[in-house]
Design a protein around this motif. Structure first.
Motif, PDB file in Angstrom:
ATOM      1  N   UNK A 328      12.686  -7.366  -6.143  1.00 60.99           N
ATOM      2  CA  UNK A 328      13.645  -6.516  -6.856  1.00 60.99           C
ATOM      3  C   UNK A 328      13.071  -5.131  -7.116  1.00 60.99           C
ATOM      4  N   UNK A 329      11.804  -5.079  -7.513  1.00 62.05           N
ATOM      5  CA  UNK A 329      11.167  -3.782  -7.771  1.00 62.05           C
ATOM      6  C   UNK A 329      11.161  -2.915  -6.527  1.00 62.05           C
ATOM      7  N   UNK A 330      10.807  -3.521  -5.383  1.00 64.64           N
ATOM      8  CA  UNK A 330      10.764  -2.743  -4.134  1.00 64.64           C
ATOM      9  C   UNK A 330      12.152  -2.212  -3.766  1.00 64.64           C
ATOM     10  N   UNK A 331      13.178  -3.049  -3.987  1.00 63.45           N
ATOM     11  CA  UNK A 331      14.530  -2.603  -3.687  1.00 63.45           C
ATOM     12  C   UNK A 331      14.959  -1.467  -4.613  1.00 63.45           C
ATOM     13  N   UNK A 332      14.593  -1.580  -5.894  1.00 63.48           N
ATOM     14  CA  UNK A 332      14.947  -0.532  -6.842  1.00 63.48           C
ATOM     15  C   UNK A 332      14.184   0.758  -6.563  1.00 63.48           C
ATOM     16  N   UNK A 333      12.914   0.627  -6.143  1.00 61.38           N
ATOM     17  CA  UNK A 333      12.137   1.820  -5.804  1.00 61.38           C
ATOM     18  C   UNK A 333      12.725   2.533  -4.598  1.00 61.38           C
ATOM     19  N   UNK A 334      13.150   1.749  -3.603  1.00 57.93           N
ATOM     20  CA  UNK A 334      13.759   2.366  -2.423  1.00 57.93           C
ATOM     21  C   UNK A 334      15.082   3.048  -2.757  1.00 57.93           C
ATOM     22  N   UNK A 335      15.746   2.552  -3.823  1.00 51.60           N
ATOM     23  CA  UNK A 335      16.999   3.165  -4.249  1.00 51.60           C
ATOM     24  C   UNK A 335      16.781   4.300  -5.245  1.00 51.60           C
ATOM     25  N   UNK A 336      15.511   4.517  -5.615  1.00 51.56           N
ATOM     26  CA  UNK A 336      15.195   5.594  -6.553  1.00 51.56           C
ATOM     27  C   UNK A 336      15.560   5.296  -7.992  1.00 51.56           C
ATOM     28  N   UNK A 337      15.653   4.030  -8.361  1.00 48.24           N
ATOM     29  CA  UNK A 337      16.051   3.663  -9.713  1.00 48.24           C
ATOM     30  C   UNK A 337      14.869   3.718 -10.673  1.00 48.24           C
ATOM     31  N   UNK A 338      15.137   4.102 -11.913  1.00 46.57           N
ATOM     32  CA  UNK A 338      14.103   4.122 -12.949  1.00 46.57           C
ATOM     33  C   UNK A 338      13.822   2.732 -13.506  1.00 46.57           C
ATOM     34  N   UNK A 339      14.597   1.749 -13.105  1.00 46.87           N
ATOM     35  CA  UNK A 339      14.423   0.389 -13.612  1.00 46.87           C
ATOM     36  C   UNK A 339      13.385  -0.405 -12.830  1.00 46.87           C
ATOM     37  N   UNK A 340      12.795   0.195 -11.806  1.00 45.27           N
ATOM     38  CA  UNK A 340      11.869  -0.538 -10.944  1.00 45.27           C
ATOM     39  C   UNK A 340      10.703  -1.130 -11.730  1.00 45.27           C
ATOM     40  N   UNK A 341      10.153  -0.366 -12.684  1.00 47.53           N
ATOM     41  CA  UNK A 341       8.992  -0.832 -13.436  1.00 47.53           C
ATOM     42  C   UNK A 341       9.310  -2.037 -14.310  1.00 47.53           C
TER      43      UNK A 341
END
Length: 469
Positions: A328-341
């Motif tokens: 999930x973190x990798x997907x959020x990082x690729x989408x540029x989301x601040x929720x990745x962490x």
């Protein structure tokens, strides 16, 4: 005999590919290239033996379910034969035993193991502890730390002697486990032979409790002893034993629920249900608190272990929930989301919530399942969905399930299959394998296949011989 040959081959392979002390490596004598070749040869032998041992255990299970099952005493003889080669060899599949020694040495030296990791100790033991755990406080309770400290004082700076000392502690837990498991199985209406096959002769027990010397052996031995005492109506002893198990590793605390439930049931003829429940709860909590205070005072380690219960919820630990969190973190990082962490912590809490729901469902069906069976399912859910997962964690729930699940039920079949799958998830040296090491392991397992089939054919042939022969 098939399992004994497998155990000997596994132990022999461990001499080259096991979790050896750093100073005992053969690099100075052989050179790096020859050392790697020697280790690959050890992996071939280890996985050749592991395949034979797993096949022998599975075949023994068929005999236990057959028309003329072996006696519990006969199974214990088999267990001793399979375990003996592993007892005399270096640890396999984990380097945790070195962390135990380092933590025991820290207690002996007066260092706070709940504030600092083995790096605060230094010395030769630090080199044996994996780097990711060198700065991590211990999550273990004072009961286990007192045992580790005793072994550390006895062995001084002799690392191999300390390893065998910790293995002796683990073996004491295994002996307590196998001594109580048949009695607990009888109390639950289960064949003791079936319980011993799944709960004691299991490859995970041999690999991780006997060879790996994990402190889960002590926790499980005390937990099963406590449940056996509770089934016999000895509730004070049960509460003390299970509390001691909790002071080794915290998940054993779930066993106190069984004590409360059985204790209030014994009080019911003279008291109403609410009063009996309150009295049983008060007595159990009081005994647990007194035992905890006494052990903590004797060991002198303090109550920092309560704070260190969060140690498994760390970035170093692998689990199903953290794996989903990383994806999930990798997907959020690729989408540029601040929720990745926040992805990994969120999924870990979701996993714990799911484990809590599974626990509540198991206890809700306690009348149909039985208390010990419900406890086993609860501990299995905690191991699978919790913040940290290791193959030997499955034993938390597997052993109570072995004592209480119906012999022909789906739980036993799925648990047995899971055990076979988990035997190959960790490498003998405790580290992540390379491609060459994976190939060597696969080669060893494939070499065992003809022997397994030939021995199966021999058994089938002898089974068709006329009785007169």
């Amino acid at each position: 005999m098939l399992g004994l040959v497998g155990s000997v081959a596994l132990a022999g392979g461990g001499l080259a590919a096991g979790a050896l002390p750093v100073r005992d490596t053969l690099a100075p004598a052989l050179g790096l290239g020859e050392l790697r070749q020697y280790q690959r040869l050890g992996l071939v032998g280890a996985y050749f033996g592991l395949a034979l041992l797993a096949a022998a255990w599975w075949r023994l299970g068929r005999a236990v379910r057959g028309g003329e099952p072996p006696s519990p005493r006969g199974l214990l003889v088999v267990l001793a034969a399979w375990a003996l080669p592993l007892v005399a060899m270096p640890p396999l599949f984990s380097r945790d035993v070195y962390s135990y020694l380092a933590q025991g040495a820290m207690v002996t030296a007066g260092l706070d193991v709940y504030q600092a990791g083995p790096s605060a100790l230094g010395g030769p033991l630090l080199a044996e502890v994996p780097a990711i755990w060198q700065h991590t406080p211990t999550p273990y309770g004072p009961a286990f730390l007192s045992l580790a400290a005793g072994v550390s004082r006895f062995s001084a700076s002799d690392v191999p002697l300390g390893v065998f000392g910790m293995r002796a502690v683990a073996l004491a837990g295994v002996v307590l486990l196998i001594g109580c498991l048949p009695r607990l199985a009888r109390a639950c209406g289960v064949d003791p032979a079936a319980a011993l096959w799944l709960g004691a002769l299991n490859p995970l027990v041999l690999l991780h409790l006997v060879s790996g010397a994990h402190n889960d052996a002590v926790m499980l031995g005390l937990l099963i002893a406590g449940l056996t005492a509770a089934a016999a109506g000895r509730f004070t002893l049960a509460a003390v034993a299970i509390t001691l198990a909790c002071l080794v590793k915290a998940p054993a605390a779930l066993g106190l629920v069984v004590v409360v439930w059985l204790w209030q049931r014994s009080l019911r003829p003279a008291l109403s249900r609410p009063v009996a429940t309150l009295r049983a709860l008060a007595l159990t909590v009081g005994l647990a608190a007194a035992t905890t205070a006494l052990v903590t005072a004797v060991t002198g380690t303090g109550y920092g272990w309560v704070r260190s219960l969060s140690t498994p919820i760390s970035a170093h630990n692998w689990s199903l929930s953290s794996t989903v969190g990383r994806i999930t973190r990798n997907l959020l990082e690729s989408a540029g989301s601040d929720l990745a962490a926040s992805a990994i912590p969120a999924w870990r809490w979701i996993g714990l919530a799911a484990a809590a729901v599974a626990t509540l469902l198991a206890w809700h069906h306690r009348r149909r399942l039985g208390l010990v069976y419900a406890l086993g399912l609860s501990l299995t859910a905690l191991a699978l969905l919790g913040p940290a997962l290791r193959p030997w964690y499955l034993l938390w729930g597997l052993v109570p399930i072995a004592a209480a699940a119906p012999p022909d039920g789906r739980a036993r079949r799925w648990t047995a299959l899971a055990c076979l799958a988990l035997t190959v998830t960790v490498f003998p040296n405790g580290f992540t394998p390379s491609a060459d090491e994976l190939a060597a392991a696969l080669t060893g397992a494939l070499l065992a296949v003809p022997i397994v089939f030939l021995s199966a054919g021999d058994i089938a042939f002898r089974g068709t011989e006329p009785a007169a022969w």
